[in-house]
Design a protein around this motif. Structure first.
Motif, PDB file in Angstrom:
ATOM      1  N   LEU A  36      -5.244   6.618 -51.114  1.00 60.73           N
ATOM      2  CA  LEU A  36      -4.862   6.620 -52.521  1.00 60.73           C
ATOM      3  C   LEU A  36      -4.809   5.183 -53.016  1.00 60.73           C
ATOM      4  O   LEU A  36      -4.002   4.383 -52.541  1.00 60.73           O
ATOM      5  CB  LEU A  36      -3.508   7.303 -52.715  1.00 60.73           C
ATOM      6  CG  LEU A  36      -2.963   7.355 -54.142  1.00 60.73           C
ATOM      7  CD1 LEU A  36      -3.917   8.097 -55.075  1.00 60.73           C
ATOM      8  CD2 LEU A  36      -1.586   8.014 -54.157  1.00 60.73           C
ATOM      9  N   ASP A  37      -5.705   4.857 -53.940  1.00 59.53           N
ATOM     10  CA  ASP A  37      -5.708   3.541 -54.581  1.00 59.53           C
ATOM     11  C   ASP A  37      -5.036   3.682 -55.936  1.00 59.53           C
ATOM     12  O   ASP A  37      -5.465   4.479 -56.769  1.00 59.53           O
ATOM     13  CB  ASP A  37      -7.145   3.037 -54.771  1.00 59.53           C
ATOM     14  CG  ASP A  37      -7.798   2.618 -53.465  1.00 59.53           C
ATOM     15  OD1 ASP A  37      -7.215   1.773 -52.769  1.00 59.53           O
ATOM     16  OD2 ASP A  37      -8.884   3.134 -53.155  1.00 59.53           O
ATOM     17  N   ILE A  38      -3.981   2.889 -56.149  1.00 56.85           N
ATOM     18  CA  ILE A  38      -3.251   2.896 -57.414  1.00 56.85           C
ATOM     19  C   ILE A  38      -3.617   1.600 -58.141  1.00 56.85           C
ATOM     20  O   ILE A  38      -3.435   0.510 -57.603  1.00 56.85           O
ATOM     21  CB  ILE A  38      -1.733   2.987 -57.186  1.00 56.85           C
ATOM     22  CG1 ILE A  38      -1.387   4.156 -56.260  1.00 56.85           C
ATOM     23  CG2 ILE A  38      -1.005   3.119 -58.522  1.00 56.85           C
ATOM     24  CD1 ILE A  38       0.056   4.138 -55.753  1.00 56.85           C
ATOM     25  N   LEU A  39      -4.124   1.746 -59.357  1.00 55.48           N
ATOM     26  CA  LEU A  39      -4.682   0.608 -60.083  1.00 55.48           C
ATOM     27  C   LEU A  39      -4.008   0.423 -61.434  1.00 55.48           C
ATOM     28  O   LEU A  39      -3.817   1.379 -62.180  1.00 55.48           O
ATOM     29  CB  LEU A  39      -6.192   0.842 -60.299  1.00 55.48           C
ATOM     30  CG  LEU A  39      -6.937  -0.116 -61.207  1.00 55.48           C
ATOM     31  CD1 LEU A  39      -7.013  -1.510 -60.592  1.00 55.48           C
ATOM     32  CD2 LEU A  39      -8.336   0.425 -61.495  1.00 55.48           C
ATOM     33  N   ASN A  40      -3.678  -0.841 -61.741  1.00 48.91           N
ATOM     34  CA  ASN A  40      -3.217  -1.201 -63.077  1.00 48.91           C
ATOM     35  C   ASN A  40      -4.137  -2.298 -63.591  1.00 48.91           C
ATOM     36  O   ASN A  40      -4.321  -3.315 -62.918  1.00 48.91           O
ATOM     37  CB  ASN A  40      -1.764  -1.677 -63.042  1.00 48.91           C
ATOM     38  CG  ASN A  40      -1.223  -2.008 -64.409  1.00 48.91           C
ATOM     39  OD1 ASN A  40      -0.777  -3.126 -64.639  1.00 48.91           O
ATOM     40  ND2 ASN A  40      -1.233  -1.070 -65.327  1.00 48.91           N
ATOM     41  N   VAL A  41      -4.741  -2.056 -64.747  1.00 54.25           N
ATOM     42  CA  VAL A  41      -5.661  -3.021 -65.338  1.00 54.25           C
ATOM     43  C   VAL A  41      -4.958  -3.708 -66.500  1.00 54.25           C
ATOM     44  O   VAL A  41      -4.507  -3.052 -67.435  1.00 54.25           O
ATOM     45  CB  VAL A  41      -6.961  -2.339 -65.830  1.00 54.25           C
ATOM     46  CG1 VAL A  41      -7.902  -3.395 -66.413  1.00 54.25           C
ATOM     47  CG2 VAL A  41      -7.636  -1.577 -64.709  1.00 54.25           C
ATOM     48  N   LEU A  42      -4.893  -5.022 -66.423  1.00 54.60           N
ATOM     49  CA  LEU A  42      -4.286  -5.811 -67.489  1.00 54.60           C
ATOM     50  C   LEU A  42      -5.394  -6.316 -68.406  1.00 54.60           C
ATOM     51  O   LEU A  42      -6.243  -7.106 -67.992  1.00 54.60           O
ATOM     52  CB  LEU A  42      -3.503  -6.993 -66.900  1.00 54.60           C
ATOM     53  CG  LEU A  42      -2.356  -6.595 -65.962  1.00 54.60           C
ATOM     54  CD1 LEU A  42      -1.735  -7.833 -65.339  1.00 54.60           C
ATOM     55  CD2 LEU A  42      -1.315  -5.776 -66.693  1.00 54.60           C
ATOM     56  N   ASP A  43      -5.390  -5.819 -69.626  1.00 58.08           N
ATOM     57  CA  ASP A  43      -6.395  -6.180 -70.611  1.00 58.08           C
ATOM     58  C   ASP A  43      -5.893  -7.402 -71.375  1.00 58.08           C
ATOM     59  O   ASP A  43      -5.136  -7.276 -72.334  1.00 58.08           O
ATOM     60  CB  ASP A  43      -6.654  -5.004 -71.549  1.00 58.08           C
ATOM     61  CG  ASP A  43      -7.787  -5.256 -72.525  1.00 58.08           C
ATOM     62  OD1 ASP A  43      -8.360  -6.366 -72.526  1.00 58.08           O
ATOM     63  OD2 ASP A  43      -8.103  -4.331 -73.293  1.00 58.08           O
TER      64      ASP A  43
END
Length: 148
Positions: A36-43
């Motif tokens: 399980l890869d948990i990703l948060n993308v900061l724009d």
């Protein structure tokens, strides 16, 4: 024929939809014995406009730290639920591109579980939904999780 997944991606942003997708991703990861890869993308483009065209190194550092702490909490939840292979990731860039193609291609994702859009109808027309974009362009299966 049973579909089995080995590498799941769940992008999160703190929204109700993302949290629901995360909860369901835990169940799918457990039933498939998947990573399980948990990703948060900061724009950062979004924050640049908010700060009058500038964002300081301190602000970027704080955003990254906050994101890391948020993801560490989710990682602990997944591990406490029994998921054995959990990784967290913070990325900068356009969330549409990072979630739909960059990350899945780099990590060989075979399922993206993403929350339905939180944008209202006018924002979807003007800006477009990350979820819609991911659904159209991802190189793997996409499961859209809706709130009831």
């Amino acid at each position: 024929m049973k579909q089995e997944y080995e590498r799941l991606l769940v992008p999160v942003d703190g929204s109700t939809e993302a949290e629901l997708a995360f909860a369901k991703a835990i169940k799918v990861a457990l039933s498939n014995h998947a990573r399980l890869d948990i990703l948060n993308v900061l724009d950062t483009k979004q924050f640049i406009g908010s700060y009058g065209g500038m964002i300081s190194g301190d602000a970027i550092y704080q955003l990254t730290q906050d994101s890391q702490e948020y993801l560490e909490g989710l990682q602990k939840q997944a591990e406490d639920a029994g998921v054995k292979d959990v990784a967290i990731h913070v990325r900068f860039g356009n969330p549409k591109n990072v979630i739909a193609t960059d990350f899945p291609n780099e990590y060989h994702t075979d399922l993206i579980m993403i929350g339905s859009t939180g944008l209202n109808a006018i924002e979807r027309v003007l800006v477009g939904s990350v979820t819609e974009y991911v659904n159209r362009t991802a190189p793997c299966d996409v499961l859209i999780v809706k709130t009831k």
